[in-house]
Design a protein around this motif. Sequence first.
Motif, mmCIF file in Angstrom:
data_model
loop_
_atom_site.group_PDB
_atom_site.id
_atom_site.type_symbol
_atom_site.label_atom_id
_atom_site.label_comp_id
_atom_site.label_asym_id
_atom_site.label_seq_id
_atom_site.Cartn_x
_atom_site.Cartn_y
_atom_site.Cartn_z
ATOM 1 N N SER A 17 0.844 -1.187 0.000
ATOM 2 C CA SER A 17 0.000 0.000 0.000
ATOM 3 C C SER A 17 0.878 1.234 0.000
ATOM 4 N N LEU A 18 0.745 2.007 -1.047
ATOM 5 C CA LEU A 18 1.582 3.189 -1.200
ATOM 6 C C LEU A 18 0.839 4.377 -0.614
ATOM 7 N N ALA A 19 1.004 4.588 0.661
ATOM 8 C CA ALA A 19 0.277 5.665 1.323
ATOM 9 C C ALA A 19 0.713 7.002 0.759
ATOM 10 N N PRO A 20 -0.234 7.913 0.598
ATOM 11 C CA PRO A 20 0.150 9.212 0.035
ATOM 12 C C PRO A 20 1.185 9.915 0.904
ATOM 13 N N THR A 21 2.352 10.116 0.361
ATOM 14 C CA THR A 21 3.376 10.842 1.116
ATOM 15 C C THR A 21 3.798 12.020 0.255
ATOM 16 N N PHE A 22 3.432 13.182 0.678
ATOM 17 C CA PHE A 22 3.848 14.358 -0.080
ATOM 18 C C PHE A 22 5.166 14.849 0.474
ATOM 19 N N LEU A 23 6.115 14.938 -0.387
ATOM 20 C CA LEU A 23 7.397 15.470 0.057
ATOM 21 C C LEU A 23 7.272 16.987 0.065
ATOM 22 N N SER A 24 8.145 17.632 0.821
ATOM 23 C CA SER A 24 8.039 19.086 0.853
ATOM 24 C C SER A 24 8.319 19.609 -0.552
ATOM 25 N N GLY A 25 7.639 20.634 -0.923
ATOM 26 C CA GLY A 25 7.810 21.185 -2.265
ATOM 27 C C GLY A 25 7.079 20.350 -3.301
ATOM 28 N N ASP A 26 6.336 19.372 -2.827
ATOM 29 C CA ASP A 26 5.707 18.419 -3.717
ATOM 30 C C ASP A 26 4.186 18.559 -3.648
ATOM 31 N N THR A 74 -13.229 6.778 -5.175
ATOM 32 C CA THR A 74 -12.047 6.393 -4.404
ATOM 33 C C THR A 74 -11.116 5.650 -5.353
ATOM 34 N N VAL A 75 -9.855 6.034 -5.343
ATOM 35 C CA VAL A 75 -8.899 5.306 -6.181
ATOM 36 C C VAL A 75 -7.948 4.536 -5.272
ATOM 37 N N ALA A 76 -7.892 3.228 -5.460
ATOM 38 C CA ALA A 76 -7.003 2.377 -4.652
ATOM 39 C C ALA A 76 -5.828 1.956 -5.521
ATOM 40 N N LEU A 77 -4.625 2.178 -4.998
ATOM 41 C CA LEU A 77 -3.408 1.918 -5.785
ATOM 42 C C LEU A 77 -2.715 0.635 -5.355
ATOM 43 N N SER A 78 -2.351 -0.198 -6.334
ATOM 44 C CA SER A 78 -1.498 -1.369 -6.052
ATOM 45 C C SER A 78 -0.255 -1.235 -6.909
#
Length: 445
Positions: A17-26, A74-78
């Motif tokens: 599961s690729l949890a949404p991780t926003f990097l700074s500046g992203d 809802t969009v689920a990512l694999s």
Amino acid sequence: MVKRLALLAIIAALAVSLAPTFLSGDAAPVVAQEVDCGTEEEVTINFIAGSVGNEGDAANAQIAQFMEACPNVTVALSARPDSTTEGLALYLQFFEAESSDVDVYQFDVIHSGVFAEHLIDLAEYIDQEVIDSHFDAIILNNTVDGRLVGLPWFTDAGLLYYRTDLLEKYGYEGPPVTWEELEEMAATIQEGERAEGNADFWGFVWQGNAYEGLTCDALEWQESSGGGVIITPEGVVDVNNEAAIDIFDRAAGWVGTISPEGVISFMEEDARSVWQAGNAAFMRNWPYAYSLGKAEDSTIADVFDVSALPGGEEGESAATLGGWQLGVSAYSENPEAAAAFVNFIASEEGQKFRAINHSYLATIETVYSDEEVLEAVPFFGPLFDVFTNAVARPSTVSGTQYPEVSELYYTAVHNVLTGETDAETALADLEGQLIDLGFEAPEME
Ligand code: GLC
């Protein structure tokens, strides 16, 4: 039923599961265009996409943008396997079971023919004007029997990454333009860096595993040396000649000298990890490695650049054409929402976001002249011709036979790299195997 359960198990196992991780500046940009959500109902779309390098972060950022605009979807990512060769096998299992468990597939530019019958015609859902804004060659590639089976998401082309600081330190004026020059420069820099105490330093890293990535690297060596294109667009076998023999034997000589022994099992990320640790003078890789190398936490951020790959002679450089498309499954229960999602993430705005934050090559020409894009990824300007003149693998002429063609090719090259056979024998055998598959024999010279 059994089949369906089995597939669910596969997807569950794969669903890192690729949890949404926003990097700074992203941060997600303001979405200017009006968003078509495809449906007003509450639905879930399952999306299978790549996770090489920053692919997961990029996909999650775009999913978050879409879900903000369309809260009913809802969009689920694999994650698909990193190797496109393994991804192919997985996708075929879903398709053969006519599974509705995946709605949207990120698929490789070489696989439109193989997957076509399992994907809907996106021209029925997406405006012609939008379709026309993409590079013609990719739209043509994704059009099978008159049906648009994939909307281009990003394109790819092989590049040479080089260390500007080390070139200067060893007195070189610029990156190598021939393979011979690369060999000489890599050996000199490697020797010097090791003498100064870095025992892990290597001259050149690339993709040598027996998989699709090796087909890409080897086609670049071959074409840039005047050794042909595996199979011509007319269906003639084009692989067994002196120039191809010479360059494959030359590449075999890199293994264990300027490249680590382990390069024969490297994929993209293996090469990048040596490179980004500061332990290689040169790397062959795709554009995604640029933004990762330039990231704040990267030790090489200020000391590398990219150029066209070397060739057999000056000016003979070749980059293999890669890239990824978005297709909607013919077995999806929500094709409208799936197509709307595809339309959103592959849009000009979406591609600009991906170019700026993750150095993915856009498939829409206007993105290349955008000022913000050029500031974030300056190489988009000078290397534009490299991207648009990239050499295609013979997937159109091979159609559904392409996976077999590529496997024969990368297996033959891999056998040369490991020293199991010499290039002369390997290429004569390969020529025979391709003729047995039904391709035309070249005319005798
Ligand atoms: C990149 C390319 C793709 C190619 C793959 C090989 O992902 O975009 O076309 O098949 O690398 O590893």
